[in-house]
Design a protein around this motif. Structure first.
Motif, PDB file in Angstrom:
ATOM      1  N   ILE A  33       0.853  -1.185   0.000  1.00 42.75           N
ATOM      2  CA  ILE A  33       0.000   0.000   0.000  1.00 42.75           C
ATOM      3  C   ILE A  33       0.893   1.240   0.000  1.00 42.75           C
ATOM      4  O   ILE A  33       1.533   1.562   0.992  1.00 42.75           O
ATOM      5  CB  ILE A  33      -0.942   0.014   1.229  1.00 42.75           C
ATOM      6  N   PHE A  37      -0.676   2.882  -5.098  1.00 41.10           N
ATOM      7  CA  PHE A  37      -1.874   2.067  -4.860  1.00 41.10           C
ATOM      8  C   PHE A  37      -3.110   2.967  -4.820  1.00 41.10           C
ATOM      9  O   PHE A  37      -4.102   2.698  -5.479  1.00 41.10           O
ATOM     10  CB  PHE A  37      -1.732   1.296  -3.543  1.00 41.10           C
ATOM     11  N   TRP A  93      -4.929  -5.446 -10.836  1.00 41.51           N
ATOM     12  CA  TRP A  93      -5.578  -4.160 -11.102  1.00 41.51           C
ATOM     13  C   TRP A  93      -6.749  -4.291 -12.063  1.00 41.51           C
ATOM     14  O   TRP A  93      -7.703  -3.512 -11.999  1.00 41.51           O
ATOM     15  CB  TRP A  93      -4.557  -3.130 -11.559  1.00 41.51           C
ATOM     16  N   ASP A 157       5.845  -1.303  -5.995  1.00 45.45           N
ATOM     17  CA  ASP A 157       4.740  -1.743  -5.158  1.00 45.45           C
ATOM     18  C   ASP A 157       4.966  -3.157  -4.608  1.00 45.45           C
ATOM     19  O   ASP A 157       4.046  -3.805  -4.142  1.00 45.45           O
ATOM     20  CB  ASP A 157       3.428  -1.703  -5.931  1.00 45.45           C
TER      21      ASP A 157
END
Length: 169
Positions: A33, A37, A93, A157
């Motif tokens: 996160i 994000f 995603w 990420d």
């Protein structure tokens, strides 16, 4: 990020085993996160709203047709997401974006992304910028895809794996 490390059933059962920690890491299929994000998440909500509007109004599918189509597509993508053994940015995603589309079809709330999408797509006479649903959807989808590609390449990420005792780094 997930790390696919081999483990034995005995090591997984031992709560103090380094392999148990590795097994938990393997089950993690979500990105770290970060600010990336949250940017992608808000944009996915925007795309969800404008894509649902686009398919409903411009493509002539109607609310029921859009709901059935997007729900079926979401089901397929979720099967792929659950079958992956590690975090895969594109699959993750895409699932988030489709959840946003399906969610906007049944949502009773107006999240930030939805409000942004409405502001950009609505005619100027209604207080929007007048970009329309097509331009707004394409714009935000391009930003999302650009960020996902960037994160896939740079791995910003991804949670760095801490060395586990007894395993080479």
């Amino acid at each position: 990020m997930t790390y696919e490390l081999s483990d034995t059933p005995e090591a997984v059962r031992d709560a103090n085993s380094p392999t148990r920690h590795a097994h938990r890491l393997r089950l993690n299929k979500v990105p770290e996160i970060t600010v990336y994000f949250w940017i992608i998440k808000v944009l996915c909500t925007t795309v969800g709203e404008t894509a649902a509007d686009l398919l409903n109004e411009k493509a002539g599918l109607g609310l029921t047709g859009v709901s059935v189509l997007m729900s079926a597509l979401l089901a397929v993508v979720l099967v792929v997401q659950f079958r992956t053994r590690a975090y895969r940015a594109g699959v993750y995603w895409l699932a988030v974006a489709l959840i946003s589309v399906v969610g906007s079809l049944i949502s009773l709330t107006r999240p930030l992304g939805t409000s942004i999408g409405d502001y950009l797509s609505q005619p100027t006479g209604d207080g929007g910028l007048g970009l329309g649903t097509v331009v707004t959807s394409v714009l935000f989808l391009a930003v999302i895809l650009g960020m996902v590609v960037y994160l896939t390449v740079t791995r910003k990420d991804v949670i760095d794996r801490e060395p586990i005792a007894g395993q080479a780094a």
